[in-house]
Design a protein around this motif. Structure first.
Motif, PDB file in Angstrom:
ATOM      1  N   CYS A  29      61.166 -53.670   0.216  1.00 44.51           N
ATOM      2  CA  CYS A  29      60.143 -52.961   0.358  1.00 44.51           C
ATOM      3  C   CYS A  29      59.626 -51.426  -1.078  1.00 44.51           C
ATOM      4  O   CYS A  29      60.846 -50.365   0.212  1.00 44.51           O
ATOM      5  CB  CYS A  29      59.327 -53.017   1.685  1.00 44.51           C
ATOM      6  N   ASN A  30      59.245 -51.002  -0.769  1.00 42.77           N
ATOM      7  CA  ASN A  30      58.732 -49.521  -0.882  1.00 42.77           C
ATOM      8  C   ASN A  30      57.810 -48.467  -0.345  1.00 42.77           C
ATOM      9  O   ASN A  30      58.054 -48.066  -0.580  1.00 42.77           O
ATOM     10  CB  ASN A  30      58.451 -49.308  -2.939  1.00 42.77           C
ATOM     11  N   ILE A  31      57.266 -49.511   1.259  1.00 41.50           N
ATOM     12  CA  ILE A  31      56.433 -48.245   1.638  1.00 41.50           C
ATOM     13  C   ILE A  31      56.990 -49.150   3.500  1.00 41.50           C
ATOM     14  O   ILE A  31      57.826 -50.033   3.909  1.00 41.50           O
ATOM     15  CB  ILE A  31      55.554 -49.096   1.530  1.00 41.50           C
ATOM     16  N   GLN A  32      56.397 -48.176   4.100  1.00 41.78           N
ATOM     17  CA  GLN A  32      56.437 -48.979   5.419  1.00 41.78           C
ATOM     18  C   GLN A  32      55.031 -49.151   5.899  1.00 41.78           C
ATOM     19  O   GLN A  32      54.357 -48.135   5.756  1.00 41.78           O
ATOM     20  CB  GLN A  32      57.111 -47.754   6.217  1.00 41.78           C
ATOM     21  N   CYS A  33      54.931 -49.942   6.647  1.00 45.72           N
ATOM     22  CA  CYS A  33      53.507 -50.064   7.317  1.00 45.72           C
ATOM     23  C   CYS A  33      53.639 -50.354   8.743  1.00 45.72           C
ATOM     24  O   CYS A  33      54.794 -50.773   8.850  1.00 45.72           O
ATOM     25  CB  CYS A  33      52.752 -52.033   7.108  1.00 45.72           C
ATOM     26  N   ASN A  34      52.771 -49.579   9.824  1.00 40.47           N
ATOM     27  CA  ASN A  34      53.029 -49.814  10.921  1.00 40.47           C
ATOM     28  C   ASN A  34      53.560 -50.936  12.115  1.00 40.47           C
ATOM     29  O   ASN A  34      53.128 -50.924  13.212  1.00 40.47           O
ATOM     30  CB  ASN A  34      52.085 -48.887  11.643  1.00 40.47           C
ATOM     31  N   TYR A  35      52.472 -52.368  10.741  1.00 40.08           N
ATOM     32  CA  TYR A  35      52.733 -53.346  11.861  1.00 40.08           C
ATOM     33  C   TYR A  35      54.336 -54.589  11.131  1.00 40.08           C
ATOM     34  O   TYR A  35      53.955 -55.018  11.273  1.00 40.08           O
ATOM     35  CB  TYR A  35      51.114 -53.954  11.512  1.00 40.08           C
ATOM     36  N   CYS A  36      55.197 -53.454  10.643  1.00 37.44           N
ATOM     37  CA  CYS A  36      55.983 -55.176  10.224  1.00 37.44           C
ATOM     38  C   CYS A  36      56.947 -53.946  10.689  1.00 37.44           C
ATOM     39  O   CYS A  36      57.209 -52.872  10.424  1.00 37.44           O
ATOM     40  CB  CYS A  36      55.910 -54.173   8.763  1.00 37.44           C
ATOM     41  N   ASN A  37      58.108 -54.609  10.431  1.00 36.74           N
ATOM     42  CA  ASN A  37      59.723 -54.690  10.874  1.00 36.74           C
ATOM     43  C   ASN A  37      60.509 -55.251   9.935  1.00 36.74           C
ATOM     44  O   ASN A  37      59.856 -56.874   9.763  1.00 36.74           O
ATOM     45  CB  ASN A  37      60.046 -54.857  12.094  1.00 36.74           C
ATOM     46  N   ARG A  38      60.803 -54.575   9.570  1.00 42.35           N
ATOM     47  CA  ARG A  38      61.782 -55.259   8.204  1.00 42.35           C
ATOM     48  C   ARG A  38      62.619 -56.743   8.578  1.00 42.35           C
ATOM     49  O   ARG A  38      63.009 -57.144   7.207  1.00 42.35           O
ATOM     50  CB  ARG A  38      62.557 -54.009   7.287  1.00 42.35           C
TER      51      ARG A  38
END
Ligand code: CLF
Ligand code: SF4
Length: 485
Positions: free
Chosen positions: A70-79
């Motif tokens: 992924c090319n962004i980080q969302c605060n609701y996501c853990n890779r």
């Protein structure tokens, strides 16, 4: 692997009666096209289970997990978990190469005639893994030319790929847009990776939101249907999503899907670890009701996994893991075509039955509404035993019509032929606010428990079309004569 044609018997106990006369009798299915949808658009969505609520009763999607990065980080996501854009958190069983994905798609198409859509929705971003995404679609297009392609993206890389998306006839794209104001976006996205640099804060949110809007405009200008997913995050963007709805509508988006934030601390996401809560079902419904009247809303999303297979309410992914696939599969298009023919006839018949049901509920003068939970395994019929149901579809009936407004997930009551009483409490809690449960069969024990909780359960409408059953129930409840042929 065998290629069974799904039979009417798996959805009904007896063949559905065919009505005579009119379009419905021809089985063309066009009577099910909503009056406000252009015929050309209907052709694009009528077999897509996400873009058409009607289609989700009949058609299946499959996701292949070829997009890990992924090319962004969302605060609701853990890779470590599925992309929350299109999936509930939970590790993907297998990440696939395009070659493996191709083998899996052919095997599923040979075994699941309901399959109509191949989606790439993570576990990262489909466009941040464009080589894999492209190679997978190209290989499948040659082998199964009639399958629809669908992809899901956070939108950052979208403007760079729109021409290729159009050239490859990918005519369904989902963009997750949680904000149109960078101040709001900065609370959701801590960083993006863009133009060879990691960017943070307001700069990151400004670039991302601008590229999402530009990508949306470019897609709609090319006639590609765009669905917008928004994650509802109480206190952060819940009051802002009406503005998002207006902005995407103005740019030609087709559908808006507002999904609840999932923020279990066990998933290790920023929001999960900092105590950010998700919305309650009532809060989500209230927001969806407020948005009604703008762009069309999707209310049947199941927040499925990035490797999900099957109708939206089911996940057959474990039947098709790589180790279970045969070395070679011969794909025969005939079963899928036969299934589509069957659905076209069934839809025509159901459309006429639905018209009768709507006339019944519209005959009620007062604004009395009924929430009905339906156990169904597809085909738009009441055809699932109470004890086998892993979800109930929730329909609201009132003088304005009968509409699917959501679903409630439960654990199946019947395990290996025996009722599991421990599941009844959570099931009753999940059915909070429901007046009546419709199912194909129910035992005395769960019936008594539901009645004690103030919920009626009945198998009196077993194997009816859902709208027919709900319409009859409504008419009978309010002392009217149902208008059924
Ligand atoms: Fe998959 Fe998404 Fe295409 Fe559907 S899912 S890529 S549009 S084929 Fe559908 Fe699943 Fe909801 Fe997505 S139910 S999470 S909306
Ligand atoms: Fe996670 Fe998807 Fe957000 Fe990327 S776009 S950080 S994979 S939720």
């Amino acid at each position: 692997m065998s290629s069974p044609i799904i039979s009417l018997a798996s959805l009904t106990t007896s063949p559905a009666p065919r009505r005579k006369g009119g379009c419905a009798a021809t089985g063309c299915g066009s009577s099910t096209r909503p009056a406000d949808i252009d015929p050309a658009v209907w052709e694009m969505i009528k077999d897509h289970p996400c873009y058409s609520e009607e289609a989700h009763h009949y058609f299946a999607r499959m996701h292949v997990a070829v997009a890990p990065a992924c090319n962004i980080q969302c605060n609701y996501c853990n890779r470590k978990y599925d992309c929350s854009n299109e999936s509930r958190p939970g590790v993907v069983s297998e990440r696939l190469t395009p070659e493996e994905a191709f083998r899996k798609v052919v095997a599923v198409a040979a075994a699941v005639p309901e399959l109509s859509v191949l989606g790439i929705a993570g576990p990262g971003d489909a466009l941040a893994n464009w080589k894999n995404t492209r190679a997978t679609f190209e290989a499948v297009r040659k082998a199964i030319p009639d399958i629809k392609f669908c992809l899901s993206t956070n939108g950052l890389a979208l403007p760079d790929h729109v021409d290729e998306i159009a050239d490859m006839a990918i005519d369904h794209v989902t963009i997750t847009i949680n904000a149109v104001d960078p101040e709001v976006g900065a609370k959701i996205y801590p960083w993006i990776f863009y133009d060879h640099k990691r960017r943070t804060g307001l700069e990151a949110a400004t670039i991302l939101l601008e590229r999402q809007m530009r990508g949306l405009e470019m897609l709609t200008a090319r006639g590609i249907l765009v669905k917008i997913n928004s994650v509802m995050i109480p206190g952060i963007n819940d009051d802002h999503l009406a503005e998002v709805n207006r902005a995407v509508r103005a740019r030609g988006a087709f559908l808006h899907n507002v999904m609840p934030l999932i923020s279990d601390p066990a998933h290790g996401t920023h929001f999960g670890l900092t105590g950010q809560r998700g919305p309650t079902p009532a809060e989500l419904t209230a927001l969806q009701d407020r948005l009604d009247g703008g762009i069309k809303l999707m209310r049947h999303c199941r927040q499925c996994r990035a490797d999900a297979i099957g109708l939206l309410g089911e996940d057959r992914g474990q039947e098709f893991t790589m180790e279970k696939l045969p070395e070679t599969v011969t794909y025969d298009p005939a079963p899928r075509q036969a299934y589509r023919d069957f659905v076209a006839a069934e839809r025509g018949d159901r459309g006429a039955a639905r018209d009768d049901a709507l006339r019944s509920v519209e005959a009620v003068a007062d604004d009395v509404r009924l929430l009905v939970a339906v156990a169904t395994k597809g085909g738009a019929r009441v055809n699932e035993h109470f004890g086998h149901a892993r979800e109930f579809q929730v329909f609201e009936a009132g003088p304005k019509g009968i509409a699917l407004i959501g679903h409630r997930k439960v654990d199946a009551y019947c395990m290996g032929g025996f009722g599991e009483d421990a599941t009844l409490g959570p099931t009753i809690a999940a059915l909070d606010g429901i007046d009546t449960v419709l199912c194909a069969k129910v035992g005395d024990c769960p019936r008594e428990a539901l009645v004690a909780a103030g919920i009626t359960v009945t198998d009196a409408y077993a194997y009816d079309y859902i709208e027919t059953a709900v319409g009859k129930l409504y008419a009978e409840r309010f002392g009217l004569t149902a208008v059924f042929a």
